[in-house]
Design an enzyme around this catalytic site. Structure first.
Site, mmCIF file in Angstrom:
data_model
loop_
_atom_site.group_PDB
_atom_site.id
_atom_site.type_symbol
_atom_site.label_atom_id
_atom_site.label_comp_id
_atom_site.label_asym_id
_atom_site.label_seq_id
_atom_site.Cartn_x
_atom_site.Cartn_y
_atom_site.Cartn_z
ATOM 1 N N SER A 255 87.671 90.424 43.129
ATOM 2 C CA SER A 255 88.290 89.165 43.532
ATOM 3 C C SER A 255 87.225 88.266 44.097
ATOM 4 O O SER A 255 86.196 88.716 44.598
ATOM 5 C CB SER A 255 89.365 89.411 44.585
ATOM 6 O OG SER A 255 88.726 89.702 45.810
ATOM 7 N N LYS A 256 87.511 86.961 44.004
ATOM 8 C CA LYS A 256 86.459 86.018 44.378
ATOM 9 C C LYS A 256 86.149 86.054 45.862
ATOM 10 O O LYS A 256 85.158 85.499 46.302
ATOM 11 C CB LYS A 256 86.814 84.615 43.893
ATOM 12 C CG LYS A 256 88.081 84.047 44.435
ATOM 13 C CD LYS A 256 88.374 82.724 43.748
ATOM 14 C CE LYS A 256 89.771 82.251 44.107
ATOM 15 N NZ LYS A 256 90.347 81.368 43.151
ATOM 16 N N ARG A 257 86.997 86.700 46.659
ATOM 17 C CA ARG A 257 86.669 86.810 48.080
ATOM 18 C C ARG A 257 85.457 87.713 48.292
ATOM 19 O O ARG A 257 84.688 87.537 49.210
ATOM 20 C CB ARG A 257 87.873 87.318 48.875
ATOM 21 C CG ARG A 257 88.818 86.186 49.272
ATOM 22 C CD ARG A 257 89.940 86.649 50.151
ATOM 23 N NE ARG A 257 90.735 87.665 49.468
ATOM 24 C CZ ARG A 257 90.916 88.893 49.907
ATOM 25 N NH1 ARG A 257 90.389 89.271 51.044
ATOM 26 N NH2 ARG A 257 91.627 89.753 49.217
#
Ligand code: GLU
Length: 485
Positions: A255-257
């Site tokens: 995930s982009k986090r």
């Protein structure tokens, strides 16, 4: 024409920045087609009209093309089974829904969103799995007609067997059995007449003569609905293959986090598409150590869908860096290297637009690298000292960065003007002057307070690079807040 009859597809939904996960699934399909002398096609699944945009669609096409994944048929190149964009096929789905209604495989549901919400609440409260309770199954044909004539809004749902399980063989998971009791009476046609993903996906795969469906494992649980639709229509179902998702090093879903996930981030940082494809391709094939450096042709040669790699797909950036370095050093001639570098620097107008921004701000050309180098740099070297000279306290700086980060995610468009507006809105929201909000952002982007105009620079850097720099800045500043206490 395909000699083997094999037809596979990538079916992206244009609802966000093109994701490396899309490239990963697309690459699998592409290699599968290549291996079998089949065809690889691209279909845009934009049934979710509220989240799909033409801007994202263009970006998906550009990103996949940058990856070197050419499709034989698609919305931009046409083909015999078009149109290849679901919103352009809108009117094709209704007769199929009618067929299901006529055969008694589907029913009209008049439940209001309020009733469905209440039903879900009750299911939650009683610890029951969520799913439609079948209330509207009780209406007779006459009652349905009367309701329709009275103008009551309705959706069309599919009927689901009440007993037994859906058994199928998945090319990756093997034999799978999913009890029908866990399958929801899926909405097929929404109240506005648009099909849902499930309906459009099955009909299009059939009409486009798709023989193998390879996609992410998150769709495995949807297979019973899809298989049931194929059976209701009396169509042969494709062979399903559900690929394990790419994961972060800690095994969580990519995930982009945690990791940058946009293809554009990797192109902006100067990863070669060949290296990215090489890196993703290694997830599918079994090779011995020392054989890692592989071109698309070599990947296709070694690709064996009956003998897929069992290793999980861990997105290990260090491995990508290592492969990319090898591609740069070992696979490019000096001339190619120079040409590719110039092409990369010019991407998205960074070089020319960046120079225009710099022209009025220098007294000699030699100042250019220091002033504008951040537009190309993969790392601007942020440390607590970078933020040392700010008038805002670390806690305030962090609040600014976090607010900007969250609000940028909600921006539909990414232009100098939209960034300008957004940052003014952030300043208002925080009750601060714009000139207080921008200095931490200058530093986050460039490592320095003296750089090129902020809004233009952010537009040139692109959303995914800005996201990553803000994330790094937030981590650095958070350590300063921690140190203060
Ligand atoms: N539109 C779906 C997605 O973007 C495609 C799933 C499928 O391949 O069936 O994930």
């Amino acid at each position: 024409m395909s000699t083997s009859g094999v037809r596979v597809r990538i079916a992206p939904s244009p609802t966000g920045e093109p994701h490396v996960g899309t490239a990963y699934i697309a690459l699998f399909n592409y290699l599968f087609a290549k291996k079998h002398g089949g065809e690889f096609i691209l279909r845009i699944e934009d049934t979710d009209a509220t989240r799909s945009t033409r801007e994202f669609e263009q970006k998906v096409l550009d990103a996949l093309r940058w990856c070197g994944l050419e499709w034989k048929e698609g919305p931009d190149v046409g083909g015999p089974y078009g149109p290849y964009r679901q919103s352009d096929r809108k009117d094709m789905y209704q007769p199929f829904a009618q067929e299901l209604l006529d055969k008694g495989h589907a029913f009209r549901c008049f439940c209001t969103p309020e009733r469905l919400e209440k039903m879900r609440e009750e299911q939650r409260a009683n610890g029951k799995p969520p799913g439609y309770d079948g209330l509207c199954l009780r209406y007779s044909a006459e009652e349905v007609t009367a309701k329709m004539d009275a103008g009551e809004a309705s959706v069309i749902r599919m009927k689901i067997p009440t007993e037994g399980a859906c058994e199928f063989n998945d090319g990756v998971y093997g034999d799978v059995s999913i009890p029908w009791s866990s399958v929801d009476m899926q909405v097929l046609i929404k109240a506005d007449g648009m099909p849902t993903y499930h309906m459009a996906n099955v009909i299009d795969d059939h009409l486009m003569k798709i023989t193998h469906v390879a996609r992410g494992e998150e769709w495995l649980a949807s297979v019973p609905k899809h298989i049931l639709l194929y059976r209701y229509f009396g169509w042969d179902e494709p062979k399903f293959m559900h690929l394990s998702l790419m994961r972060n090093a800690d095994k969580s879903k990519l995930s982009k986090r945690k990791n940058p996930t946009s293809i554009s981030y990797y192109s902006a940082l100067g990863y070669l598409p060949e290296a990215l494809m090489n890196f993703l391709g290694l997830f599918f094939i079994q090779i011995a150590e020392g054989e890692e450096l592989l071109s698309m042709e070599e990947l296709a040669d070694k690709f064996d869908p009956d003998n897929l790699s069992k290793a999980g797909a861990i997105f290990d950036i260090q491995k990508l860096d290592w492969l990319n370095g090898r591609w740069l050093r070992e696979k490019l001639t000096p001339e190619e290297f120079i040409a590719r570098t110039i092409e990369w620097a010019s991407e998205n107008g960074r070089l020319t637009e960046g120079l225009k921004l710099a022209q009025s701000r220098i007294s000699k050309l030699g100042e250019l690298p220091n002033l504008g180098g951040f537009l190309l740099s993969s790392d601007v070297g942020l440390t607590p000292a970078s933020f040392g000279g700010l008038k805002t306290s670390p806690a305030e700086t962090l609040e600014i960065i976090n607010t900007v980060q969250a609000d940028f995610e909600k921006m539909p468009e990414w232009t100098t003007e939209s960034i300008d507006q957004e940052l003014r809105a952030v300043a208002d929201k925080l009750g601060k002057k714009l000139r207080v909000v921008t200095p931490p952002l200058f530093i986050a982007m460039s490592g320095s307070q003296r750089s090129l105009p902020l809004f233009d620079s952010m537009a040139l850097l692109g959303r995914s690079v800005v996201r990553q720099r803000l994330k790094i800045a937030a981590t650095v500043v958070a350590s300063m807040v921690g140190a203060e206490k």
